[in-house]
Design a protein around this motif. Structure first.
Motif, short mmCIF file in Angstrom:
data_model
loop_
_atom_site.label_atom_id
_atom_site.label_comp_id
_atom_site.label_asym_id
_atom_site.label_seq_id
_atom_site.Cartn_x
_atom_site.Cartn_y
_atom_site.Cartn_z
N ARG A 76 2.82 -12.97 -24.69
CA ARG A 76 2.73 -13.07 -23.23
C ARG A 76 3.78 -12.17 -22.59
NH1 ARG A 76 2.92 -19.11 -21.22
NH2 ARG A 76 2.68 -17.95 -19.25
N PRO A 77 3.40 -11.35 -21.62
CA PRO A 77 4.39 -10.50 -20.95
C PRO A 77 5.27 -11.33 -20.02
CG PRO A 77 2.25 -10.24 -19.92
CD PRO A 77 2.04 -11.10 -21.14
N ARG A 78 6.52 -10.91 -19.92
CA ARG A 78 7.44 -11.60 -19.03
C ARG A 78 7.19 -11.23 -17.58
NH1 ARG A 78 13.72 -12.01 -20.34
NH2 ARG A 78 12.89 -13.84 -21.40
N TRP A 79 6.71 -10.02 -17.35
CA TRP A 79 6.54 -9.50 -15.98
C TRP A 79 5.07 -9.23 -15.74
CZ3 TRP A 79 11.22 -9.79 -13.71
CH2 TRP A 79 12.35 -9.78 -14.55
N ASN A 80 4.62 -9.53 -14.54
CA ASN A 80 3.18 -9.44 -14.25
C ASN A 80 2.85 -8.55 -13.05
OD1 ASN A 80 2.00 -11.45 -16.23
ND2 ASN A 80 3.57 -12.71 -15.22
N SER A 81 3.85 -7.93 -12.47
CA SER A 81 3.57 -6.99 -11.38
C SER A 81 2.89 -5.74 -11.96
CB SER A 81 4.86 -6.60 -10.67
OG SER A 81 5.43 -7.72 -10.02
N SER A 82 2.18 -5.02 -11.10
CA SER A 82 1.42 -3.88 -11.61
C SER A 82 1.21 -2.82 -10.53
CB SER A 82 0.06 -4.34 -12.14
OG SER A 82 -0.70 -4.91 -11.09
N PHE A 83 0.83 -1.63 -11.00
CA PHE A 83 0.48 -0.53 -10.11
C PHE A 83 -1.02 -0.28 -10.21
CE2 PHE A 83 4.93 0.02 -11.00
CZ PHE A 83 5.47 0.43 -9.78
N THR A 84 -1.64 -0.03 -9.09
CA THR A 84 -3.08 0.23 -9.04
C THR A 84 -3.33 1.53 -8.28
OG1 THR A 84 -3.33 -1.04 -6.99
CG2 THR A 84 -3.63 -2.24 -9.07
N VAL A 85 -4.53 2.04 -8.41
CA VAL A 85 -4.93 3.24 -7.68
C VAL A 85 -5.81 2.80 -6.51
CG1 VAL A 85 -6.14 5.45 -7.78
CG2 VAL A 85 -4.83 4.63 -9.76
N GLY A 86 -5.47 3.23 -5.33
CA GLY A 86 -6.24 2.83 -4.15
C GLY A 86 -6.35 3.97 -3.16
N LYS A 87 -7.18 3.76 -2.16
CA LYS A 87 -7.43 4.78 -1.16
C LYS A 87 -6.79 4.38 0.16
CE LYS A 87 -11.26 8.03 -0.68
NZ LYS A 87 -12.74 8.20 -0.74
N THR A 88 -6.04 5.29 0.75
CA THR A 88 -5.41 5.06 2.05
C THR A 88 -5.69 6.26 2.94
OG1 THR A 88 -3.61 3.81 0.98
CG2 THR A 88 -3.24 4.56 3.24
N ASP A 89 -6.33 6.00 4.09
CA ASP A 89 -6.66 7.07 5.04
C ASP A 89 -7.42 8.21 4.37
OD1 ASP A 89 -5.35 5.65 7.06
OD2 ASP A 89 -3.42 6.60 6.63
N GLY A 90 -8.34 7.84 3.50
CA GLY A 90 -9.22 8.84 2.89
C GLY A 90 -8.62 9.57 1.71
N GLN A 91 -7.39 9.22 1.30
CA GLN A 91 -6.73 9.88 0.17
C GLN A 91 -6.37 8.84 -0.88
OE1 GLN A 91 -5.47 13.45 -0.02
NE2 GLN A 91 -7.14 13.69 1.46
N TRP A 92 -6.38 9.28 -2.14
CA TRP A 92 -6.03 8.38 -3.24
C TRP A 92 -4.53 8.42 -3.51
CZ3 TRP A 92 -9.59 5.15 -5.19
CH2 TRP A 92 -10.94 5.46 -4.97
N GLY A 93 -3.98 7.27 -3.87
CA GLY A 93 -2.57 7.18 -4.22
C GLY A 93 -2.32 5.89 -4.98
N LEU A 94 -1.06 5.70 -5.40
CA LEU A 94 -0.71 4.47 -6.10
C LEU A 94 -0.33 3.38 -5.12
CD1 LEU A 94 1.42 5.48 -9.23
CD2 LEU A 94 -1.05 5.11 -9.04
N ASN A 95 -0.76 2.17 -5.41
CA ASN A 95 -0.34 0.97 -4.69
C ASN A 95 0.44 0.09 -5.66
OD1 ASN A 95 -1.77 1.85 -2.44
ND2 ASN A 95 -3.60 0.70 -2.99
N ALA A 106 0.84 -1.19 0.00
CA ALA A 106 0.00 0.00 0.00
C ALA A 106 0.87 1.24 0.00
CB ALA A 106 -0.93 0.00 1.21
N GLY A 107 0.52 2.19 -0.87
CA GLY A 107 1.22 3.46 -0.90
C GLY A 107 0.58 4.45 0.07
N THR A 108 0.92 5.70 -0.09
CA THR A 108 0.39 6.77 0.76
C THR A 108 -0.63 7.57 -0.04
OG1 THR A 108 2.49 6.92 1.93
CG2 THR A 108 1.00 8.79 2.12
N GLY A 109 -1.73 7.93 0.61
CA GLY A 109 -2.71 8.76 -0.07
C GLY A 109 -2.17 10.16 -0.32
N VAL A 110 -2.35 10.68 -1.55
CA VAL A 110 -1.79 11.99 -1.90
C VAL A 110 -2.81 12.93 -2.51
CG1 VAL A 110 0.56 11.12 -2.22
CG2 VAL A 110 -1.03 11.10 -4.15
#
Length: 900
Positions: free
Chosen positions: A247-266, A168-172
């Motif tokens: 087929r992609p070699r890498w499957n990790s990803s970035f998503t948008v999520g909410k942390t402590d009421g703020q949106w940020g990248l996870n 989880a990232g930080t809400g910004v």
């Protein structure tokens, strides 16, 4: 003819009245009571609280207690031989009486702080003595527990490794689709991916994405870049899926999520993939640590970052590092609960003294702070003594992990350096038992940690007398250099070279005939070792052959100055900083301001010429740390004057910029708080640290860097710490902590000892993994603490003592049996360092004394137990007696034909 008179006389005898109303009773004993009383066979004894009080004064008794090796005094009375339950209760009572005297003395208003400290020391040791005694006290019928009787115990919780799964990232941003603050839209990001022996990199140019950038647009661009790297077959050709897509070699990803009421990248890690992110061409940043001292309040460490370095540096506090004083916190909480003021604020954690001595920042933006704390830090439990700590923070100031050395005596952190492979090397001092040494002298210490916190080695370097380390650095070949001073010869400078595994290769002493020390170390552009020394009254730079410390390559005498820090630029320029009231040797860029000024002296690589810049106000100024970013120099220091605006506190901190080519003094940023003394300002340069990753809610570097799950990394346990387990009164079996031990492997060890007689699990509690030991059936498990210097139970927060399911009376047993399990309620940590907290401790001790007396009385029969057997009816006899009376009444009624 009916003898009514005789019947009435009988009732009178039973009821204590010549009427038919129930009254008080003569002794009527049921068969159940007789059966129960027969179980109470302990011979009569005289308890110590009925013995004459000591004639010695309280002060004399206190001094005698302080001198005791232990407060546990086992009885030598031959009358108590063969009475282990009585002996245990008497021994516990006598120990508690000593603790009561200590606590009540400390609770008196006006007790000097120096007296409180000695009382606290004796009290803490006495509590440990009592706990150790009760954990293995003899007894057949009676079981006294230091805290409370328990059928299960649970350890502290430690975090699990989070290298896989979502990070989880930080809400910004308050709105998901809002333009991201702090981004121009022209930034270029680099993503590095790795797994096993594979690696790849890809860049994302935000100028080629929808403008202005939002969280979703950035996440989409990052994921598209990752997915663009194809999986290749052995021939180097893209691998296709069933639909013909690559087929992609890498499957990790970035998503948008909410942390402590703020949106940020996870970030979502796929399997064992490691992913790092950074901004290409980002500006540099300074990471600064400094303590803040208030009157009579233990200091904490503030972590700050300084940006806009080429303008006027602006700072922001991003973290606080502070050990928790467990005893003072418990006392504060207890005081709040005991307060009659309903509006009294709820007390939080109370800090213990914590000081930072050095900081280093790696290429990924992670910072490592080393210092000293006397409190609990992270999952490490303090024994109240100073201990070396190491804290890792990410680029945004979030604490990644914290650990302490776990030395049995005293340890202090002093210096830090980073190895080429990312390992962290710290230097400091250690006193007391450590790694097999039992010396009472203070020795130099070098410890190597991996980036995930695992200790690789710990080497102590001791001579005759006390030694201390001030500096550490790592050579180009991986050699480690540690320096400071030794008491040999009065006070000599000392430097040693260790190999990468911590084995000492050579040593050298600097002896000018006066008091000497080595303040700082660095490796110059040619790979030689630079030492900043104080020899007698003068400061010098010495250059030594890094492979042979006996060979001097050059030196430069700075004069009578207090030189503290050294740095080397990429071009080989050397800079030294400190404080002085005298002119430094060499050319002068500006004039000294009078009093004591901070100074920065630039010296050429050949140690032939120097030029000095002074940083000063009309008051006292000093420089504590220094670093290069390209051709610019930055220094951190302290002032009692006004370098940039007015003085804010008693002592302020500052950061200044100096042109590394000309020595011209640039902008200064001064910081402080009213009524506060700023402690030494330690600084590290974060190259490229001022990027936009924080504005996305992320940190620089590897998103899912693996953390160690070993207990020796997560807590202050050390390999070799131990405790013992005894099953059903058998022989104790030792459990020893090994390097790499986890809660899971420790649970397996305990299972092999307990077998089916206990349930050993590692449940989660508040998201943390714990160790739980639970009694099973009729079996009794006893936890026995290891020796003081290597006790693992305390570090796990497991109390020594017996674990058992309370035995219930059998169907043929009386309702009341002699003895039982009694808890003294002393599981909390108590402090005598204030009148209030000492009063709370005294109250708890008095309660424990009362419980000990109750436990003793449980061994002997009395009428209250008869009432419990038959069932009590207060003031009107037992249920059995009431039933007997009712039967006599009924008989009398039948004889007389008169209803009563």
């Amino acid at each position: 003819m009916v003898n009514i008179s005789g019947s009435l006389i009988g009732l009178s005898i039973l009821s204590g009245s010549n009427t038919l109303a129930p009254g008080t009773f003569a002794a009527i004993e049921s068969s159940a009571v007789r059966l129960a009383r027969a179980r109470f066979t302990t011979p009569a004894t005289t308890p110590p609280w009925k013995e004459p009080a000591p004639k010695a004064s309280v002060s004399s008794q206190i001094e005698a207690i302080k001198r005791m090796r232990t407060i546990i005094e086992t009885s030598t009375n031959p009358k108590l031989a063969g009475l282990p339950d009585v002996q245990t209760s008497f021994t516990a009572f006598k120990a508690l009486e000593k603790l009561r005297l200590l606590a009540e003395t400390a609770a008196k208003p006006g007790t000097p702080e120096s007296d409180r400290k000695t009382l606290q020391t004796a009290f803490a040791k006495g509590m440990a003595d009592l706990q150790a005694f009760l954990s293995k006290a003899p007894g057949n019928l009676l079981s006294l527990h230091f805290d409370q009787p328990s059928r299960a115990v649970q350890s502290i919780g430690v975090a699990a490794d989070n290298s896989s799964g979502e990070v989880a990232g930080t809400g910004v941003s308050a709105a998901r689709d809002a333009p991201l603050a702090g981004l121009t839209g022209n930034e270029i990001l680099r993503i590095d991916l790795s797994k096993y022996n594979l690696s790849a990199s890809v860049t994302v140019d935000l100028s080629q994405t929808p403008q202005p950038p939002t969280l979703d647009s950035v996440a989409s661009a990052l994921n598209a870049a990752i997915a663009s790297l194809p999986m290749l077959d052995a021939g180097g050709n893209p691998v296709l899926d069933g639909d013909g897509n690559v087929r992609p070699r890498w499957n990790s990803s970035f998503t948008v999520g909410k942390t402590d009421g703020q949106w940020g990248l996870n970030f979502q890690a796929a399997g064992v993939e490691n992913v790092a992110i950074d901004q290409i061409g980002a500006p540099d940043r300074l990471i600064v640590v400094s303590g803040q001292t208030y009157d009579d309040v233990p200091g904490t460490v503030k972590v700050m970052r300084f940006d806009d370095l080429l303008g006027t540096p602006v700072h922001q506090t991003v973290a606080t590092i502070g050990g928790i004083d467990r005893a003072a916190t418990a006392a504060a909480v207890a005081g709040t609960k005991a307060s009659t003021d309903k509006d009294a604020p709820v007390q939080g954690d109370v800090y213990a003294q914590t000081e930072a001595r050095a900081i280093a920042t790696d290429a990924q933006g992670f910072s490592y702070v080393v210092g000293t704390t006397a409190g609990d830090l992270g999952y490490s439990r303090s024994d109240g003594e100073d201990d070396l700590f190491l804290t890792k923070l990410d680029s945004e100031g979030k604490i990644v992990w914290q650990r302490t050395l776990g030395a049995a005596g005293e340890a202090k952190g002093a210096a830090i350096s980073l190895a080429a492979n990312g390992d962290v090397i710290v230097a400091g001092t250690v006193k007391g038992p450590f790694n097999g040494s039992t010396s009472d002298d203070t020795d130099m210490l070098v410890v190597r940690f991996s980036a995930n916190g695992d200790e690789q080695f710990a080497t102590s370097l001791g001579g005759l007398g006390d030694d201390s380390a001030n500096a550490v650095t790592v050579g180009a070949d991986g050699s480690i250099y540690v320096a400071g001073k030794t008491s040999t010869g009065g006070s000599d400078g000392y430097v040693a070279r260790l190999d990468a595994a911590g084995k000492v290769q050579e040593r050298r002493v600097i002896d000018s005939g006066g008091a000497d020390t080595i303040s700082a170390l660095a490796i110059d552009a040619s790979g030689n070792l630079l030492m900043l020394t104080r020899e007698g009254t003068n400061a010098k730079i010495r250059s030594l052959d890094a492979a042979a410390l006996s060979i001097d390559l050059g030196s430069f005498d700075l004069g009578t100055v207090d030189a503290r820090a050294i740095a080397v630029s990429a071009s080989g320029q050397i800079a030294v900083a400190g404080s002085t009231s005298m002119t430094v040797t060499g050319a002068q860029v500006n004039a000294i301001n009078g009093g004591r000024d901070g100074f920065v002296t630039r010296i050429d690589a050949g140690l032939t010429s120097a030029s000095t810049t002074y940083i000063g106000s009309a008051a006292d100024d000093q420089v504590d740390s220094i670093g290069f970013t390209g051709d610019m120099l930055y220094v951190g220091g302290r002032t009692t004057g006004a370098l940039n605006g007015a003085l804010r506190g008693i002592v302020d901190g500052f950061v200044s910029r100096i042109d590394g080519l000309t020595g011209a003094l640039g902008a200064t940023s001064q910081f402080g708080i009213s009524g506060v003394e700023t402690e030494p300002v330690r600084m590290a340069v974060s190259i490229g640290g001022g990027g936009i990753t924080g504005a996305l809610g992320l940190h620089r570097g590897t998103m899912n860097a693996p953390d160690s799950s070993s207990l020796t990394a997560r807590t202050n346990m050390r390999a070799g710490d131990s405790f013992s387990i005894r099953m059903d009164g058998g022989l104790p079996r030792t459990v020893t902590i090994e390097a790499g031990e986890t809660l899971e492997t420790l649970a397996d060890k305990i299972r092999r000892i307990t077998g089916a007689k206990a349930v050993i699990t590692t449940p989660k509690l508040n998201g943390l993994t714990t160790l739980k030991i639970e009694a099973k059936g009729v079996y009794t498990l006893e936890l026995i603490a290891g020796s003081t210097s290597v006790d693992a139970l305390e570090k796990l927060n497991l109390k020594p003592g017996k674990i058992a399911i309370p035995k219930s009376p059998g169907p043929k047993d009386p309702k009341v049996l002699p003895g039982g399990s009694y808890g003294l309620g002393l599981g909390a940590t108590f402090s005598l360092m204030s009148t209030e907290s000492a009063g709370i401790a005294a109250k708890k001790i008095n309660s424990a004394i009362s419980m000990t007396q109750t436990a003793y009385r449980s061994l002997y029969w009395d009428e209250s137990k008869a009432a419990l057997v038959d069932g009590s009816i207060s003031g009107r006899g037992s249920a059995y007696q009431q039933a007997q009376l009712a039967q006599y009444k009924a008989a009398l009624s039948r004889l007389t034909g008169v209803s009563q």
